[in-house]
Design a protein around this motif. Sequence first.
Motif, PDB file in Angstrom:
ATOM      1  N   LYS A  80       0.842  -1.146   0.016  1.00  0.00           N
ATOM      2  CA  LYS A  80      -0.043   0.040   0.065  1.00  0.00           C
ATOM      3  C   LYS A  80       0.798   1.408  -0.033  1.00  0.00           C
ATOM      4  O   LYS A  80       0.649   2.282  -0.778  1.00  0.00           O
ATOM      5  CB  LYS A  80      -0.927  -0.213   1.281  1.00  0.00           C
ATOM      6  N   SER A 130      -3.182  -0.741  -4.983  1.00  0.00           N
ATOM      7  CA  SER A 130      -4.307  -0.611  -4.384  1.00  0.00           C
ATOM      8  C   SER A 130      -4.632  -1.848  -3.808  1.00  0.00           C
ATOM      9  O   SER A 130      -3.935  -3.092  -4.009  1.00  0.00           O
ATOM     10  CB  SER A 130      -5.367  -0.502  -5.711  1.00  0.00           C
ATOM     11  N   LYS A 189      -7.209  -3.935  -4.484  1.00  0.00           N
ATOM     12  CA  LYS A 189      -7.329  -4.750  -5.622  1.00  0.00           C
ATOM     13  C   LYS A 189      -6.174  -5.340  -6.187  1.00  0.00           C
ATOM     14  O   LYS A 189      -6.333  -6.580  -6.461  1.00  0.00           O
ATOM     15  CB  LYS A 189      -8.238  -3.999  -6.652  1.00  0.00           C
TER      16      LYS A 189
END
Length: 276
Positions: A62, A67, A69
């Motif tokens: 992160k 992301s 996803k």
Amino acid sequence: MFNKNVKYFTTGEFAKICKVNKQTLIYYDQIGLLSPIMKDNKDYRYYSIAQYEFFSVIELLKAVGMSLKEIQKYMAEKSPENFLDLMHQQKEIVTKKRRELEMIEGIIDVKIDLTQEALHLDFDSITIEHLPEATLYLSRNIEDSTEEQFVKAVSDFIDELDRSQLDTGYPIGGITRREQVLAGNYDNYSYLYIEQPHPQEGHPYFEAIEGDFIVGYHVGTSATLGESYKRLFKVMSEKGFELGQYVYEEYIYDAVIKNREEEYVTKIMMEIKKGC
């Protein structure tokens, strides 16, 4: 069933270890990113210390801009080989970001130095100074451009500085040819410029002429710029100098520092030579 030889952590305890709130862990569980190692018959979540490393990798990814996803996609295809590929990719991203941050730090340092210097300037003074040679990055020629052309030239110049990482923190200035200044066309610049202390290869540069300059300051809008030039020409004449090839202008105080345009300060550097 619990293994009595293993220490398990409640959601609150594990959140404290990970330095996040409980809702983050609950959300990660809901999206299948990091689920507790087990749940009891009351649906309480329990984590093991081994999962801390897993959580750390999620936070690492992160931090470099992935992301959730994208992280989920990797987690669905985990393998030592995929992990190595991912780490190499992220290292390249971090290296690029570090270079960008170093550039930003350099820009900040320059702006600090210039602003501290400006605090001690006498804007009423007119001095004769010997300026060293400086390497400048120039815009395309903008002399005699229309207002629309000038706006586009400024925009293109700033885009190029950003795209090629040529912004050094120094102010963007304007170069005016001798003929235009003598004709009273003080703002009919030939080029925009920005100083480049460490020039990059592959870019066109102009080396500002080393020599003597009359240096003064204009406080106010461009509407009254001519008055400051008259003061400079008066001193130039009294000292027995003639105007050289170029005049350089750059902001000392602009909209970043002052709210009112009437308080903006422009530094004017007029190249001079001994009169005949």
